[in-house]
Design an enzyme around this catalytic site. Structure first.
Site, PDB file in Angstrom:
ATOM      1  N   ASP A 106     -13.636  13.775   1.354  1.00  0.00           N
ATOM      2  CA  ASP A 106     -14.843  13.333   2.243  1.00  0.00           C
ATOM      3  C   ASP A 106     -15.984  13.737   1.458  1.00  0.00           C
ATOM      4  O   ASP A 106     -15.949  14.378   0.422  1.00  0.00           O
ATOM      5  CB  ASP A 106     -14.866  14.542   3.427  1.00  0.00           C
ATOM      6  CG  ASP A 106     -13.747  14.444   4.353  1.00  0.00           C
ATOM      7  OD1 ASP A 106     -12.754  13.438   4.396  1.00  0.00           O
ATOM      8  OD2 ASP A 106     -13.449  15.555   4.797  1.00  0.00           O
TER       9      ASP A 106
HETATM   10  N1  URA Z   1      -8.792  16.947   4.500  1.00  0.00           N
HETATM   11  C1  URA Z   1      -9.899  16.800   5.097  1.00  0.00           C
HETATM   12  O1  URA Z   1     -10.420  17.010   6.171  1.00  0.00           O
HETATM   13  N2  URA Z   1     -11.093  16.423   4.105  1.00  0.00           N
HETATM   14  C2  URA Z   1     -10.656  15.966   2.721  1.00  0.00           C
HETATM   15  O2  URA Z   1     -11.741  15.436   1.993  1.00  0.00           O
HETATM   16  C3  URA Z   1      -9.292  15.965   2.217  1.00  0.00           C
HETATM   17  C4  URA Z   1      -8.501  16.512   3.155  1.00  0.00           C
END
Ligand code: URA
Length: 236
Positions: A106
């Site tokens: 993310d």
């Molecule tokens: N899980 C999440 O919530 N975000 C990420 O970036 C990776 C795994």
């Protein structure tokens, strides 16, 4: 990779368009095995090609380990910028196949992200069959009960909007509101949604490892190539 025409090779490595490649050839800037080559249709060994006397830039492909900083998006869409690909040299960003991330983090997650133009590797390592363990460090807005260890390990937690439960995941409590979670799958926003399902909001999230790979002392925003030993371990 199958043999490519010289004009196609130069354009696929991000040097220039195929049309420009033909101009570069006419101008005598390209040599193959020490001899000036003017024919765009020959299919040389990439290792034998020189441009203005310089060897080609990673003709066999790129496999990079990036310490993704916060605030960058894993997308090629400039509207979603700033992008993780903005960290790479322009020539690498112009390659075809494109350099892309193996899975995504993310925008507000930091840590280990692999980037490559080996399309087959992306498919293999993101396939649900492959089950690469990935370790995430999270801090939360609420105290984490030791009972969560069993909840996550049971393989019965069904996330909002999903039909299948999450695979068993290993939780290690590091503090009242801090934990390390090992996942072998990669559902959308999985770590945040797993904690949300238990009533905690993730405040910070960092990926510390991907299979056998760790960040070591790589600074946020920096990247490096995988060593041959790391490449072999990843493919094992
Ligand atoms: N899980 C999440 O919530 N975000 C990420 O970036 C990776 C795994």
């Amino acid at each position: 990779m199958s043999a490519r025409r010289l004009d196609q090779l130069l354009s696929s490595l991000g040097y220039c368009s195929r049309r420009d490649a033909r101009d570069w050839l006419k101008a005598g800037r390209i040599s193959v095995a020490g001899r000036v080559e003017k024919d765009p249709g020959v299919k040389p060994s990439p290792a034998a090609v020189r441009i203005d006397g310089e060897p080609l830039d990673h003709p066999e492909g790129l496999l990079l380990l990036l310490n993704k900083p916060l605030g960058l998006t894993c997308s090629h869409e400039p509207r979603e910028g700033p992008l993780v690909y903005d960290l790479l040299p322009p020539r690498w960003r112009a390659r075809n196949p494109q350099v892309t991330s193996i899975g995504r983090l993310d925008k507000e997650t930091s840590g280990l992200l692999l980037l490559t133009d080996h399309t087959e590797l992306v498919h293999r390592l993101t396939s649900p069959k492959h089950k690469v363990p990935k370790i995430y460090r999270a801090t939360t807005d609420a105290d984490l009960s030791p009972a969560l260890i069993d909840t996550f390990a049971a393989g019965t937690l069904v996330l909002d909007g999903e039909k299948e439960p999450c695979a068993p995941a290993a939780l290690r409590l590091l503090g009242a509101r801090e934990a390390e979670l090992t996942l072998i799958e990669g559902k959308y926003h999985q770590v945040r949604r797993m904690f949300a399902a238990t009533g905690a909001t993730v405040l910070t999230l960092h990926r510390a490892s991907f299979g056998p790979l760790t960040l070591g002392d790589l600074a946020p925003g920096a990247y490096r190539e995988l060593t041959p030993a790391e490449q072999a371990a990843l493919s094992a």
